[in-house]
Design a protein around this motif. Structure first.
Motif, PDB file in Angstrom:
ATOM      1  N   LYS A 117      -6.921   4.322  -0.567  1.00 18.43           N
ATOM      2  CA  LYS A 117      -7.215   5.546  -1.315  1.00 18.43           C
ATOM      3  C   LYS A 117      -8.223   5.329  -2.435  1.00 18.43           C
ATOM      4  CE  LYS A 117      -3.559   5.949  -4.774  1.00 18.43           C
ATOM      5  NZ  LYS A 117      -2.413   6.723  -5.203  1.00 18.43           N
ATOM      6  N   ASN A 118      -8.490   4.081  -2.804  1.00 19.37           N
ATOM      7  CA  ASN A 118      -9.536   3.808  -3.792  1.00 19.37           C
ATOM      8  C   ASN A 118     -10.932   3.927  -3.196  1.00 19.37           C
ATOM      9  OD1 ASN A 118      -7.756   3.327  -5.913  1.00 19.37           O
ATOM     10  ND2 ASN A 118      -7.499   1.188  -5.330  1.00 19.37           N
ATOM     11  N   GLU A 119     -11.041   3.843  -1.881  1.00 15.94           N
ATOM     12  CA  GLU A 119     -12.340   3.894  -1.231  1.00 15.94           C
ATOM     13  C   GLU A 119     -12.553   5.145  -0.394  1.00 15.94           C
ATOM     14  OE1 GLU A 119     -12.984   0.284   0.909  1.00 15.94           O
ATOM     15  OE2 GLU A 119     -12.249  -0.950  -0.738  1.00 15.94           O
ATOM     16  N   LYS A 120     -11.492   5.759   0.071  1.00 19.68           N
ATOM     17  CA  LYS A 120     -11.587   6.937   0.938  1.00 19.68           C
ATOM     18  C   LYS A 120     -10.659   8.024   0.428  1.00 19.68           C
ATOM     19  CE  LYS A 120     -13.961   4.732   4.170  1.00 19.68           C
ATOM     20  NZ  LYS A 120     -15.355   4.930   4.363  1.00 19.68           N
ATOM     21  N   GLN A 121     -10.968   9.234   0.789  1.00 26.79           N
ATOM     22  CA  GLN A 121     -10.070  10.335   0.483  1.00 26.79           C
ATOM     23  C   GLN A 121      -9.002  10.379   1.568  1.00 26.79           C
ATOM     24  OE1 GLN A 121     -12.091  14.041  -0.082  1.00 26.79           O
ATOM     25  NE2 GLN A 121     -10.261  15.125  -0.658  1.00 26.79           N
ATOM     26  N   CYS A 122      -7.737  10.375   1.174  1.00 31.20           N
ATOM     27  CA  CYS A 122      -6.630  10.375   2.122  1.00 31.20           C
ATOM     28  C   CYS A 122      -5.862  11.678   2.012  1.00 31.20           C
ATOM     29  CB  CYS A 122      -5.678   9.215   1.853  1.00 31.20           C
ATOM     30  SG  CYS A 122      -6.419   7.596   2.058  1.00 31.20           S
ATOM     31  N   ILE A 123      -5.599  12.292   3.145  1.00 30.90           N
ATOM     32  CA  ILE A 123      -4.818  13.514   3.207  1.00 30.90           C
ATOM     33  C   ILE A 123      -3.573  13.198   4.019  1.00 30.90           C
ATOM     34  CG2 ILE A 123      -4.768  15.913   3.971  1.00 30.90           C
ATOM     35  CD1 ILE A 123      -7.884  15.816   3.736  1.00 30.90           C
ATOM     36  N   PHE A 124      -2.404  13.407   3.397  1.00 31.43           N
ATOM     37  CA  PHE A 124      -1.138  13.105   4.049  1.00 31.43           C
ATOM     38  C   PHE A 124      -0.346  14.375   4.279  1.00 31.43           C
ATOM     39  CE2 PHE A 124      -1.956   8.854   2.685  1.00 31.43           C
ATOM     40  CZ  PHE A 124      -1.259   8.055   3.568  1.00 31.43           C
ATOM     41  N   VAL A 125       0.213  14.484   5.467  1.00 35.30           N
ATOM     42  CA  VAL A 125       1.246  15.477   5.751  1.00 35.30           C
ATOM     43  C   VAL A 125       2.532  14.667   5.797  1.00 35.30           C
ATOM     44  CG1 VAL A 125       2.116  17.157   7.412  1.00 35.30           C
ATOM     45  CG2 VAL A 125      -0.358  16.884   7.098  1.00 35.30           C
ATOM     46  N   THR A 126       3.439  14.938   4.862  1.00 30.51           N
ATOM     47  CA  THR A 126       4.625  14.100   4.755  1.00 30.51           C
ATOM     48  C   THR A 126       5.810  14.887   4.223  1.00 30.51           C
ATOM     49  OG1 THR A 126       5.511  12.034   3.888  1.00 30.51           O
ATOM     50  CG2 THR A 126       4.070  13.270   2.432  1.00 30.51           C
ATOM     51  N   ARG A 127       6.983  14.353   4.475  1.00 28.44           N
ATOM     52  CA  ARG A 127       8.221  14.891   3.904  1.00 28.44           C
ATOM     53  C   ARG A 127       8.929  13.846   3.061  1.00 28.44           C
ATOM     54  NH1 ARG A 127      11.115  16.773   9.180  1.00 28.44           N
ATOM     55  NH2 ARG A 127       9.465  15.668  10.228  1.00 28.44           N
ATOM     56  N   LYS A 128       8.345  12.641   2.979  1.00 28.28           N
ATOM     57  CA  LYS A 128       8.989  11.546   2.240  1.00 28.28           C
ATOM     58  C   LYS A 128       8.620  11.597   0.759  1.00 28.28           C
ATOM     59  CE  LYS A 128      10.373   7.567   4.124  1.00 28.28           C
ATOM     60  NZ  LYS A 128      10.293   6.230   4.682  1.00 28.28           N
ATOM     61  N   LYS A 129       9.649  11.589  -0.085  1.00 25.30           N
ATOM     62  CA  LYS A 129       9.433  11.623  -1.532  1.00 25.30           C
ATOM     63  C   LYS A 129       8.647  10.406  -2.007  1.00 25.30           C
ATOM     64  CE  LYS A 129      13.729  14.065  -2.353  1.00 25.30           C
ATOM     65  NZ  LYS A 129      15.071  13.993  -2.921  1.00 25.30           N
ATOM     66  N   GLU A 130       8.917   9.253  -1.397  1.00 26.00           N
ATOM     67  CA  GLU A 130       8.256   8.021  -1.823  1.00 26.00           C
ATOM     68  C   GLU A 130       6.739   8.106  -1.638  1.00 26.00           C
ATOM     69  OE1 GLU A 130      10.761   8.159   0.342  1.00 26.00           O
ATOM     70  OE2 GLU A 130      12.441   7.167  -0.619  1.00 26.00           O
ATOM     71  N   THR A 131       6.299   8.719  -0.557  1.00 21.92           N
ATOM     72  CA  THR A 131       4.865   8.869  -0.321  1.00 21.92           C
ATOM     73  C   THR A 131       4.279   9.877  -1.300  1.00 21.92           C
ATOM     74  OG1 THR A 131       5.201   8.361   2.010  1.00 21.92           O
ATOM     75  CG2 THR A 131       3.109   9.362   1.424  1.00 21.92           C
ATOM     76  N   CYS A 132       5.000  10.952  -1.567  1.00 16.09           N
ATOM     77  CA  CYS A 132       4.531  11.958  -2.527  1.00 16.09           C
ATOM     78  C   CYS A 132       4.341  11.361  -3.913  1.00 16.09           C
ATOM     79  CB  CYS A 132       5.510  13.131  -2.594  1.00 16.09           C
ATOM     80  SG  CYS A 132       5.587  14.114  -1.100  1.00 16.09           S
ATOM     81  N   LYS A 133       5.214  10.440  -4.302  1.00 18.32           N
ATOM     82  CA  LYS A 133       5.117   9.809  -5.620  1.00 18.32           C
ATOM     83  C   LYS A 133       3.823   9.012  -5.773  1.00 18.32           C
ATOM     84  CE  LYS A 133      10.080   9.363  -6.318  1.00 18.32           C
ATOM     85  NZ  LYS A 133      11.211   8.423  -6.384  1.00 18.32           N
ATOM     86  N   GLU A 134       3.255   8.543  -4.688  1.00 15.95           N
ATOM     87  CA  GLU A 134       2.036   7.738  -4.735  1.00 15.95           C
ATOM     88  C   GLU A 134       0.768   8.585  -4.769  1.00 15.95           C
ATOM     89  OE1 GLU A 134       1.914   4.425  -5.099  1.00 15.95           O
ATOM     90  OE2 GLU A 134       4.096   4.480  -5.205  1.00 15.95           O
ATOM     91  N   SER A 135       0.895   9.887  -4.657  1.00 14.07           N
ATOM     92  CA  SER A 135      -0.291  10.752  -4.573  1.00 14.07           C
ATOM     93  C   SER A 135      -0.859  11.053  -5.951  1.00 14.07           C
ATOM     94  CB  SER A 135       0.071  12.056  -3.855  1.00 14.07           C
ATOM     95  OG  SER A 135       0.965  12.810  -4.644  1.00 14.07           O
ATOM     96  N   ASP A 136      -2.137  11.401  -5.966  1.00  9.51           N
ATOM     97  CA  ASP A 136      -2.806  11.849  -7.185  1.00  9.51           C
ATOM     98  C   ASP A 136      -2.658  13.356  -7.351  1.00  9.51           C
ATOM     99  OD1 ASP A 136      -3.736   9.238  -7.665  1.00  9.51           O
ATOM    100  OD2 ASP A 136      -5.471   9.582  -6.389  1.00  9.51           O
ATOM    101  N   THR A 137      -2.648  14.069  -6.230  1.00  4.88           N
ATOM    102  CA  THR A 137      -2.539  15.523  -6.219  1.00  4.88           C
ATOM    103  C   THR A 137      -1.692  15.942  -5.028  1.00  4.88           C
ATOM    104  OG1 THR A 137      -4.763  15.717  -7.138  1.00  4.88           O
ATOM    105  CG2 THR A 137      -3.844  17.691  -6.153  1.00  4.88           C
ATOM    106  N   MET A 138      -0.821  16.918  -5.251  1.00  4.80           N
ATOM    107  CA  MET A 138      -0.057  17.491  -4.145  1.00  4.80           C
ATOM    108  C   MET A 138      -0.485  18.938  -3.977  1.00  4.80           C
ATOM    109  SD  MET A 138       3.780  15.829  -4.433  1.00  4.80           S
ATOM    110  CE  MET A 138       4.490  17.399  -4.407  1.00  4.80           C
ATOM    111  N   ILE A 139      -0.691  19.338  -2.737  1.00  6.70           N
ATOM    112  CA  ILE A 139      -1.071  20.709  -2.432  1.00  6.70           C
ATOM    113  C   ILE A 139      -0.049  21.252  -1.448  1.00  6.70           C
ATOM    114  CG2 ILE A 139      -2.833  22.218  -1.454  1.00  6.70           C
ATOM    115  CD1 ILE A 139      -4.886  20.070  -2.327  1.00  6.70           C
TER     116      ILE A 139
END
Length: 73
Positions: free
Chosen positions: A34-56
């Protein structure tokens, strides 16, 4: 909503089958990428959401029309 006009990755629930032992490895990989590319995640896991910069998210108003909500982390 700001967008970066560079290449990006789209991941659709790839984290659902990752076990607890391998999850830190997945997070390390995510932080590296994510430091080099823009990453878009579709997820239901709280742990992955915690690592995001922005949630939409998309929700429905009383009139049934969708509304986009952006939250900076």
């Amino acid at each position: 909503m700001n967008t970066l006009y560079k290449s990006f990755f789209l991941f659709d629930e790839i984290d659902l089958s990752i076990d607890d032992v391998n999850y830190p490895v997945f997070i390390d990989m995510l932080n590296h990428v994510k430091n080099e590319k823009q990453c878009i995640f579709v997820t239901r896991k709280k742990e992955t959401c915690k690592e995001s910069d922005t949630m939409i998210g998309v929700t429905a108003e009383n009139d049934g029309l969708p509304k986009i909500i952006e939250v900076k982390m």
